[in-house]
Design a protein around this motif. Structure first.
Motif, PDB file in Angstrom:
ATOM      1  N   LYS A  22       0.736   4.082  -2.809  1.00 60.97           N
ATOM      2  CA  LYS A  22       0.411   5.614  -2.543  1.00 60.97           C
ATOM      3  C   LYS A  22       1.424   6.774  -2.992  1.00 60.97           C
ATOM      4  O   LYS A  22       1.073   7.715  -3.429  1.00 60.97           O
ATOM      5  CB  LYS A  22       0.311   5.727  -1.121  1.00 60.97           C
ATOM      6  CG  LYS A  22      -1.171   4.937  -0.635  1.00 60.97           C
ATOM      7  CD  LYS A  22      -2.261   5.543  -1.188  1.00 60.97           C
ATOM      8  CE  LYS A  22      -3.479   5.058  -0.623  1.00 60.97           C
ATOM      9  NZ  LYS A  22      -4.737   5.515  -1.225  1.00 60.97           N
ATOM     10  N   THR A  23       2.858   5.945  -3.251  1.00 59.39           N
ATOM     11  CA  THR A  23       3.757   6.992  -3.523  1.00 59.39           C
ATOM     12  C   THR A  23       4.325   6.802  -4.969  1.00 59.39           C
ATOM     13  O   THR A  23       5.040   7.363  -5.375  1.00 59.39           O
ATOM     14  CB  THR A  23       4.968   6.928  -2.642  1.00 59.39           C
ATOM     15  OG1 THR A  23       5.219   5.518  -2.707  1.00 59.39           O
ATOM     16  CG2 THR A  23       4.780   7.130  -1.280  1.00 59.39           C
ATOM     17  N   LEU A  25       0.767  -1.178  -0.009  1.00 56.67           N
ATOM     18  CA  LEU A  25      -0.035  -0.132   0.071  1.00 56.67           C
ATOM     19  C   LEU A  25       0.820   1.362  -0.061  1.00 56.67           C
ATOM     20  O   LEU A  25       0.617   2.411  -0.874  1.00 56.67           O
ATOM     21  CB  LEU A  25      -0.994   0.042   1.134  1.00 56.67           C
ATOM     22  CG  LEU A  25      -1.940   1.212   1.299  1.00 56.67           C
ATOM     23  CD1 LEU A  25      -2.924   1.272  -0.005  1.00 56.67           C
ATOM     24  CD2 LEU A  25      -2.650   0.943   2.648  1.00 56.67           C
ATOM     25  N   ALA A  33      -3.437   4.897  -7.258  1.00 54.06           N
ATOM     26  CA  ALA A  33      -3.142   5.170  -5.736  1.00 54.06           C
ATOM     27  C   ALA A  33      -4.209   5.920  -5.131  1.00 54.06           C
ATOM     28  O   ALA A  33      -4.509   5.790  -3.934  1.00 54.06           O
ATOM     29  CB  ALA A  33      -1.917   6.173  -5.903  1.00 54.06           C
ATOM     30  N   GLU A  34      -4.841   6.766  -5.966  1.00 53.26           N
ATOM     31  CA  GLU A  34      -6.170   7.237  -5.348  1.00 53.26           C
ATOM     32  C   GLU A  34      -7.450   6.620  -5.239  1.00 53.26           C
ATOM     33  O   GLU A  34      -8.224   7.108  -4.667  1.00 53.26           O
ATOM     34  CB  GLU A  34      -6.467   8.723  -6.133  1.00 53.26           C
ATOM     35  CG  GLU A  34      -5.349   9.728  -6.110  1.00 53.26           C
ATOM     36  CD  GLU A  34      -5.308  10.178  -4.491  1.00 53.26           C
ATOM     37  OE1 GLU A  34      -6.197  10.334  -3.785  1.00 53.26           O
ATOM     38  OE2 GLU A  34      -3.945  10.500  -4.217  1.00 53.26           O
ATOM     39  N   GLY A  81      -5.585   8.164   1.840  1.00 48.70           N
ATOM     40  CA  GLY A  81      -4.948   6.932   1.945  1.00 48.70           C
ATOM     41  C   GLY A  81      -3.459   7.126   2.471  1.00 48.70           C
ATOM     42  O   GLY A  81      -3.206   8.383   2.808  1.00 48.70           O
ATOM     43  N   GLY A  82      -2.590   6.213   2.789  1.00 46.79           N
ATOM     44  CA  GLY A  82      -1.419   6.314   3.319  1.00 46.79           C
ATOM     45  C   GLY A  82      -0.951   5.381   4.379  1.00 46.79           C
ATOM     46  O   GLY A  82       0.260   4.964   4.352  1.00 46.79           O
TER      47      GLY A  82
END
Length: 668
Positions: free
Chosen positions: A351-352, A347, A358-359, A387-388
């Protein structure tokens, strides 16, 4: 829905009472109900004030009118004789428990008035030595006796969330095998609403495993505890959703953002209004019969099942509609997992990555369970997502598209099938509820129809069965269970009705019925054994002692004998049990009485409730059998127009015959 004050509520109201009552003087006391007492005070700052104390539920100042009995019962009479004219020296909360204490000085005497707000709580007056002068309700538990003359014992101390250290918090989280929100409730002495508030303010998903938190996340959680329980921002108000009042709180909670706030000048005023409104709602609902309430609940359930079924089927279709997008996300996660990355690492990399997916990924837990947002056409970027970290929930943008809960270990068709299977489960539940509703409607029609009046007009007292001269009930599995009323009937059951194929139960404590399960040679299910155990302890001396739990044991009939050991003597009604015993520990005491057809029945709640209507549940309490029987008869009479019929099958004397020896009360 809140039924009683929380420990946070108690802390807030104690702070108000310190300002208004300390230095004031005690006036008269009144008892409005078995659980409710009002004490008047002359406050130096506010003049005359009325303090309402309701055992197990609330404590606050009240301005509502009261109707007290002309002849006050024993408890308020005692309060008047001991406290009237006394000066309030202190008001405090015991630790962070739901216990409020008011210390009162009168001459050389010093008393402490205790209000227990937790379930099965009490109101008690203690002398300067900590001994109980008198409780509102005399009760005895396994580890606490709330009886006159006994030394008062507080409940075991629990962790105080206001003062817990960061290291202690980390230990509690690491030792838990449950999700975060449950760990906070159980380990830190707080209600579910406040546990969710802590998670929300800390920015951590409430469903993540508690042991998975570390470092900066624990720091945020510890900070949130201090912010929520510090009560720095006093703003007493009711939380409402339209006309429905949802909660009452002393300070704003983020979990209620978006709902209406109705502000009050003090927390006592807000509590007074909240509980009064709940009582008014209950009063308005009183005229409805149990069958009518059942029908409403069934209709609501059917609607909920139907809506949930449609929604699950729609989501299953959505998985197929967006086949390509879903497959791409599952493939990306699967590829990372095959390379040896954990789901949290996967994840974090996604996300990066700057990739479009990612969104879309809102959460990915340690088992590969995935929450995916698919924006509907025209939604643009679908709003902001948070997210993150593992377990993040989406932001407000979730509502702008479909949010799917998928398993990254399954294929697209398998994930769609999961939704279809869940929809089928809801359909089965709906069909079962619809059949139950049909039966309820039929019962309502039968009770309201002319057949009822005709049948009851010609009612003749039926001939009692042989077992009705004992204590008895029919288990939920159809087995007859009998027990003695006294030593003579115990002897009769042993001599005439205890067969070798039967089972028997008894308690270690004296003064219990010889309880016999008539098996007729059939295997007895565990549910019947548990009901018989409840029956045995409820009609024993444990009830008279005011206990709420007890132990009993099960044996075969041939283990029960009247032959004593050499040199010993058995008194009337006593027996000897030889051989191995199966014990039932901490069995709750409690019974139900109800009308089944044209007969009054009683026994364990699980055996009586499905067969009878109306039903009243009873537990150990302060009322004599005769007084409680009169109350139960009146409650039956409110639901039955034909009083002659009711008196024939459920008179006060007949109700008394089903009640255990000792004090009792209607549960709830």
């Amino acid at each position: 829905m809140k039924k009683a004050m929380s420990n946070v509520d108690v802390a807030a109201v104690v702070e108000e009472l310190q300002e208004k009552l300390v230095g004031g003087f005690v006036g008269k006391s009144y008892q409005l109900s078995p659980d409710r007492v009002v004490i008047s005070f002359q406050s130096p700052a506010s003049g005359k004030l009325d303090l309402l104390l309701e055992a197990g539920r609330r404590i606050h100042l009240t301005e509502k009118p009261r109707e007290a009995p002309k002849m006050p019962p024993q408890f308020p009479t005692m309060l008047r004789s001991r406290l009237s004219g006394g000066r309030v020296a202190a008001v405090r909360q015991h630790g962070f428990d739901r216990v409020a204490e008011i210390e009162i000085e009168r001459g050389d005497d010093r008393y402490t008035l205790i209000a227990e707000i937790f379930p099965k709580g009490n109101v008690l007056l203690l002398d300067s030595g900590g001994r109980i002068v008198l409780p509102l309700r005399p009760l005895a538990f396994r580890d606490r006796k709330l009886l006159a003359g006994e030394t008062y014992q507080y409940r075991e101390d629990q962790v105080d969330p206001r003062t817990v250290s960061r290291n202690d918090l980390a230990f509690i989280l690491a030792s838990s095998d449950s999700e975060l929100v449950r760990t906070l409730v159980r380990g830190l002495n707080m209600g579910g609403t406040y546990a969710e508030e802590i998670c929300l303010r800390a920015g951590i998903n409430k469903t993540v495993p508690a042991f998975a938190l570390a470092g900066e996340e624990i720091d945020r959680l510890h900070w949130a505890l201090g912010e929520v329980f510090g009560l720095a921002e006093a703003y007493p108000h009711l939380v409402a959703e339209g006309e429905r009042i949802v909660d009452v709180v002393p300070a704003p909670l983020a979990v209620y953002d978006g709902l209406e706030r109705r502000e009050f000048g003090s927390f006592s005023e807000a509590l007074d209004e909240f509980f009064s409104s709940k009582e008014a709602e209950a009063e308005e609902a009183k005229p409805k019969t149990a069958l009518e309430r059942r029908r409403e609940m069934q209709e609501r359930s059917i609607q909920e099942f139907r809506e949930r079924e449609r929604e699950l089927a729609r989501l299953g279709e959505k998985v197929y509609e967006r086949y390509g997008e879903v497959e791409a996300v599952l493939a990306a996660i699967s590829k990372g997992f095959e390379r040896g990355f954990t789901y949290s690492e996967i994840l974090a990399k996604i996300k990066t990555s700057g990739l479009p997916i990612a969104e879309k990924i809102l959460a990915l837990d340690y088992q590969g369970e995935l929450r995916l947002r698919l924006d509907d056409p025209g939604d643009g970027d679908g709003g902001e997502g948070k997210g993150g970290t593992v377990g993040d929930t989406g932001g407000k943008g979730e509502a702008r598209g479909a949010v799917l809960e998928l398993n990254s270990n399954l294929t697209v068709p398998q994930n769609a099938q999961r939704y279809y299977d869940l929809a089928k489960e809801q359909a089965k539940k709906r069909e079962g509820a619809e059949k139950a509703l049909e039966e309820t409607i039929r019962l309502i029609a039968r009770k309201a129809g002319p057949e009822k009046a005709k049948t009851r007009a010609v009612y003749r007292r039926r001939k009692p069965k042989w077992y009705e001269r004992f204590r008895w009930f029919t288990s939920s599995d159809g087995f007859l269970v009998i027990g003695g009323r006294d030593a003579t009937s115990n002897e009769e059951i042993y001599a005439k009705y205890l067969e070798k194929r039967d089972l028997a139960l008894h308690t270690d404590a004296p003064g219990a019925p010889l309880t016999v399960i008539k098996t007729l040679g059939e295997a007895v299910p565990e549910s019947t054994l548990e009901e018989a155990a409840s029956f045995a302890v409820s009609y024993s001396s444990l009830w008279k002692a005011g206990l709420f739990e007890g132990d009993c044991y099960l044996v075969a009939a041939d283990q029960v004998t009247k032959t004593p050991e050499p040199g010993e003597f058995l008194k009337k009604g006593a027996f000897v049990v030889r051989g191995e015993r199966r014990y039932y520990r901490d069995v709750p005491l409690g019974l139900a009485l109800g009308i089944a057809g044209d007969q009054l029945i009683g026994g364990p709640v699980s055996a009586v409730k499905p067969r009878a209507d109306p039903v009243v549940e009873v537990e150990p309490g302060e009322l004599s059998a005769e007084d409680l029987a009169k109350r139960i008869y009146r409650s039956f009479a409110e639901r039955e127009d034909d009083r002659r019929w009711l008196k024939a099958i459920a008179s006060v004397d007949q109700i008394v015959s089903f009640l255990p020896p000792g004090g009792s009360r209607v549960k709830g």
